[in-house]
Design a protein around this motif. Structure first.
Motif: not given
Ligand code: FES
Ligand SMILES: [Fe+2]
Length: 374
Positions: A51, A79, A88-90, A97-102, A104
């Motif tokens: 998380e 980011c 907001n990523g995972r 990894q960033c949610y927006f454009h992935q 890492s």
């Protein structure tokens, strides 16, 4: 004034500015700066393996994540690509990894993968996976540690002191501690003022009706950490004093440990006896969280050595109950002093020497660059 009506919004900072201006210290009670120290962000349970979550500490947004294997990391939250909040990523394996454009990042903040490039590079053999210049992309990382059932982030790239234990447990390196997190409280002033209350010797008689003439010693062996040991004879001229003597002995000793201008540990009764039996001490920890308003929040914990068995657990609960009762009593008495206060450091008298020394030492602490514009 009662607790419900006591102001905690910092509005009194804008009152009486021409006739009673603020006395600005380099660090102490200065809500424009942040010390290099450990700051609490969340309970251990709130961030499980795999998380990530972002937090604002003072004026800095930080993402904290726990990798799949359980390692903890803290990075600047925005980011390096277009600035999305990494919270907001995972978490994927050991990366975030960033949610927006992935894009890492590793736990140290290095850019390690760009999702769209990864697909391309599989097709175009010979290309570096990230591409020209992007190998150097890095966001700042910060020390993060787990203690007292909480996660704590240090406000600089390298910690200048380890997250401490209460002074009485310092020599028990392997002594496991239990902690009970009480709550995040809105204080009535900057947390340095609340911290200083522990060594404000005049106020014990005036506010708490405890007329003990404390002798004190100060140790500053570890950079960023100041330890006060205070000891005094309990008076016999009132009922409270006589009762206290019967309960804990003729003298009272307590310790205050200040760490990095952000953490304050108080150990009450480190050497007390009742009918010849040594009594357990009561340990309270405040983790300060300064706010832009000038009125800080603090996360409050009770600490005690870990005990085994049913009897041990019962003893722990009894100690927590006593520490909580003490905390509530002191707070109810202090509440009339702090709200609507213009803390003045220019008229200390010799009876304020202990307080003056803390102000002086706090002013020498190293500052974090969080919240400052370069
Ligand atoms: S903003 Fe994070 S990958 Fe684009
Ligand atoms: Fe007090």
């Amino acid at each position: 004034m009662n607790l419900r009506t006591a102001p905690r919004d910092g509005k009194s900072r804008s009152l009486n500015l021409s006739s009673q201006p603020h006395v600005i210290q380099r660090v102490f009670n200065n809500h424009e700066v942040l010390t290099k120290g450990w700051y609490p962000v969340c309970t251990s349970r709130e961030l499980k393996a795999g998380e990530c979550r972002s937090y604002t500490i003072f004026k800095q947004r930080i993402v904290v994540f726990r990798t799949q294997s359980g390692n903890l990391h803290a990075l600047d939250a925005f980011c390096p690509h277009l600035g999305a909040d990494l919270g907001n990523g995972r978490v994927i394996g050991e990366k975030i990894q960033c949610y927006f454009h992935q894009w890492s990042y590793s736990g140290e903040g290095h850019l390690v993968e760009i999702a769209c490039r990864k697909k391309q590079s599989a097709a175009e053999a010979g290309e570096t996976p990230l591409g020209q210049g992007l190998d150097q992309v890095k966001t700042r990382s910060y020390p993060v540690t787990e203690a007292y059932g909480h996660l704590w982030v240090f406000s600089a790239s390298e910690a200048n002191h380890k997250l401490p234990k209460p002074v009485t447990f310092e020599h028990y390196q392997h002594h496991e501690l239990d902690a009970l997190y009480i709550k995040e409280a809105n204080l009535f002033a900057h947390h340095h003022i609340m911290m200083a209350n522990g060594v404000d010797l005049q106020h014990f008689a005036s506010v708490h009706n405890l007329d003990i003439a404390f002798d004190y010693q100060i140790k500053t062996d570890t950079p960023g950490i100041f330890d006060w040991t205070l000891r005094g004879e309990i008076p016999t001229d009132n009922l409270k004093g006589r009762l206290a003597r019967w309960l804990v002995g003729n003298e009272f000793e307590y310790h205050v440990r200040f760490a990095g201008g952000s953490m304050t540990f108080i150990t009450y009764g480190s050497d007390q006896r009742f009918m010849g039996f040594k009594l357990p001490s009561l340990q309270i920890l405040w983790g300060g969280l300064p706010q832009e308003s000038g009125v800080s929040k603090a996360r409050i914990f009770l600490i005690t050595p870990k005990r085994k068995g049913l009897l041990g657990k019962l003893q722990t609960q009894l100690i927590y109950f006593s520490a909580f009762a003490l905390l509530a009593m002191l707070r109810d008495e202090d509440v009339n002093a702090f709200p609507h206060m213009r803390f003045n450091t220019h008229r200390l008298i010799k009876e304020d020497a202990s307080l003056g020394r803390l102000i002086q030492l706090t002013n020498q602490l190293e500052l974090s660059d969080w919240g400052t514009v370069p």
